[in-house]
Design a protein around this motif. Structure first.
Motif, mmCIF file in Angstrom:
data_model
loop_
_atom_site.group_PDB
_atom_site.id
_atom_site.type_symbol
_atom_site.label_atom_id
_atom_site.label_comp_id
_atom_site.label_asym_id
_atom_site.label_seq_id
_atom_site.Cartn_x
_atom_site.Cartn_y
_atom_site.Cartn_z
ATOM 1 N N ARG A 27 0.793 -1.137 0.154
ATOM 2 C CA ARG A 27 -0.034 -0.070 -0.083
ATOM 3 C C ARG A 27 0.973 1.308 0.054
ATOM 4 N N LEU A 28 1.425 1.367 -1.071
ATOM 5 C CA LEU A 28 2.522 2.610 -1.088
ATOM 6 C C LEU A 28 2.232 3.574 -2.445
ATOM 7 N N GLY A 60 -11.511 1.669 -1.077
ATOM 8 C CA GLY A 60 -10.877 2.409 -2.268
ATOM 9 C C GLY A 60 -9.499 2.669 -2.518
ATOM 10 N N ASN A 61 -8.709 2.013 -1.589
ATOM 11 C CA ASN A 61 -7.110 2.283 -1.623
ATOM 12 C C ASN A 61 -6.452 1.617 -2.642
ATOM 13 N N HIS A 62 -5.437 2.131 -3.489
ATOM 14 C CA HIS A 62 -4.634 1.120 -4.227
ATOM 15 C C HIS A 62 -3.750 0.161 -3.519
ATOM 16 N N ILE A 63 -3.693 -0.976 -3.917
ATOM 17 C CA ILE A 63 -2.930 -2.161 -3.627
ATOM 18 C C ILE A 63 -2.338 -2.979 -4.552
ATOM 19 N N GLY A 216 0.502 7.323 5.090
ATOM 20 C CA GLY A 216 1.031 8.136 4.005
ATOM 21 C C GLY A 216 2.195 8.604 4.047
ATOM 22 N N TYR A 217 2.670 9.674 3.271
ATOM 23 C CA TYR A 217 3.889 10.200 3.213
ATOM 24 C C TYR A 217 3.815 11.534 3.570
ATOM 25 N N LEU A 218 4.698 12.045 4.500
ATOM 26 C CA LEU A 218 4.751 13.228 5.052
ATOM 27 C C LEU A 218 5.983 13.977 4.410
ATOM 28 N N VAL A 219 5.605 15.220 3.564
ATOM 29 C CA VAL A 219 6.879 15.909 3.143
ATOM 30 C C VAL A 219 6.821 17.186 3.682
ATOM 31 N N GLN A 220 7.963 17.350 4.331
ATOM 32 C CA GLN A 220 8.276 18.948 4.839
ATOM 33 C C GLN A 220 9.384 19.598 4.083
ATOM 34 N N PRO A 281 1.742 -0.528 5.266
ATOM 35 C CA PRO A 281 2.394 -0.096 3.962
ATOM 36 C C PRO A 281 3.001 -1.366 3.281
ATOM 37 N N ILE A 282 3.274 -2.763 3.967
ATOM 38 C CA ILE A 282 3.511 -3.760 3.374
ATOM 39 C C ILE A 282 3.164 -4.821 4.301
#
Length: 422
Positions: A27-28, A60-63, A216-220, A281-282
């Motif tokens: 799930r990435l 509805g999540n992509h796997i 999810g990803y966090l981008v800072q 995630p995995i």
């Protein structure tokens, strides 16, 4: 701000012997509801002898479902994506009138659709445990539950809950499997992002709100510094967890209890589920072996557009000016002459209040002065030309078109008209 970034996430497993891998679920991939534009995405898996099937789960999540044909001694999963971090206003939403103040009730059909996100979390240690006395006691003391919060705006209740948890729970990197129960996180007053996110989900459901867990990803990105001689701190990205609460009219609203902020462009959801275990995630099975895991997350800017907080630097301005000089040289060499048209606006020096000099399209004084000015311009530029009075622009909302006075002449001086009195 509009910065385009390239993000790479890599997870590697090393085994001390060949192992048989069962199907693995990855799930990435950014979820369909992500608001951050994703320009490109790729998933690379090693060893290459495998099958991959893209699916969507019940939420509805992509796997990506991976099936491996042969025993392996290592497994590498790498994600590369390009995202456009255009600023998102997290409060840019409307709320249905009945849900603007707390508490409110979901309509029956909507309540049924949200049932999985409204039920108190199960007493399942794998899923993080359910609400206990510590959580209920804490909520009662915050003034966010019951009649104490009645009549407050729903957004303020959510914001207050989010900020209180951020101030109460310390952050730690916890590598152990699973999620702490809400009571354990409260008692310890410390936890990972997934622990605090699960605590927020549990608290929101206790308040009668539909909530879900998000990984999810966090981008800072490092803050801009106008002094370019000072080094910037590094940009950062990592896997992260937060919560989303469903508010009628606004939809799912992201809340990050680690920071106390609403989710913005740097929050890129991968999976949103009723329970944390369904957002891993995995996940997958393998035969017995000693294993080590390594992971890395990197982000780099590939397009860093100038903005108010980080404008062009001196060297960039010099290149802009040099290019402008080259353009001017070519225009002069090719004898290109530019003229500019427009609609100058005139005001009266004597009468500044009359409608004709403010909002009206026409007026006696305005027309007399326009005729006088046109005559002077004709005498100067086109003594052999003609003045044509005709219909001008017709603006939306106005019942009649404007007047237009045009001066026409031939460049060789040939007279167009001989009877100015007519």
């Amino acid at each position: 701000m509009a910065v385009t970034i390239a993000l790479e996430h890599r997870t590697s497993y090393r085994f001390d012997r060949p192992v048989t891998l069962g199907p693995h679920l990855v799930r990435l991939r950014p979820a369909p509801h992500t608001r951050t534009p994703i320009e490109s995405y790729s998933l690379t898996v090693s060893p290459s002898d495998h099958f991959v099937n893209w699916q969507q789960d019940a939420f509805g999540n992509h796997i990506a479902r991976l099936v491996f044909n042969e025993p392996v001694t290592e497994l590498d999963i790498t994600v590369d994506l390009v995202a456009d971090l255009t600023v998102i206003n997290p409060l840019d939403f409307f709320i249905e009138e009945y849900a603007e103040t707390y508490p409110f009730h979901y309509p029956p059909m909507l309540a049924m659709d949200l049932a999985a996100y409204r039920a108190p979390v199960d007493e399942d240690p794998v899923q993080g445990g359910g609400p206990g006395p510590a959580l209920r006691q804490w909520l009662a003391g915050t003034g966010l539950a019951g009649e104490h919060a009645a009549g407050r705006s729903t957004v303020s209740v959510l914001s207050d809950l989010n900020r209180r948890l951020a101030g109460l729970i310390g952050y730690s990197v916890r590598l152990e499997h699973g999620v702490q129960s809400p009571d354990e996180t409260l008692d310890r007053a410390i936890g990972s992002c997934r622990d605090t996110a699960w605590l927020l989900v549990s608290a929101a459901r206790e308040l009668g709100l539909a909530a879900r867990f998000v990984s999810g990803y966090l981008v800072q990105l490092a803050p801009d510094l106008l002094d370019r001689n000072r080094p910037l701190t590094e940009d950062f990205t990592d896997l992260h967890a937060w919560a989303e609460v469903f508010i009628p009219g606004a939809g799912w609203i992201g809340l990050d209890p680690t920071s106390g902020l609403f989710a913005g462009e740097g929050h890129i959801p991968l999976a949103a589920t009723p329970h944390p275990g369904e957002a891993a995630p995995i996940s997958g099975m393998r035969s017995a072996a000693e294993a080590t895991m390594d992971f890395s997350n990197t982000v780099r800017r590939i397009v860093d557009r100038p903005r108010a907080t980080r404008p062009y630097g001196h060297d960039q301005w010099q290149r802009v000016l040099a290019l402008g000089e080259q353009v001017d040289d070519r225009l002069r060499a090719d004898d290109v002459r530019l003229t500019m048209g427009g609609e100058p606006t005139f005001v009266s020096a004597r009468d500044t209040t009359a409608a004709e000099w403010n909002v009206a399209a026409d007026g006696d004084d305005k027309r007399a002065r326009a005729i006088e000015l046109t005559g002077r311009l004709k005498a100067s530029y086109a003594p052999s030309g003609i003045v044509q009075h005709g219909q001008g622009k017709w603006y939306p909302g106005e019942p009649l078109p404007r007047w237009q006075m045009a001066i026409c002449w031939l460049a060789d001086g040939t007279a167009l008209w001989h009877r100015d009195d007519l």
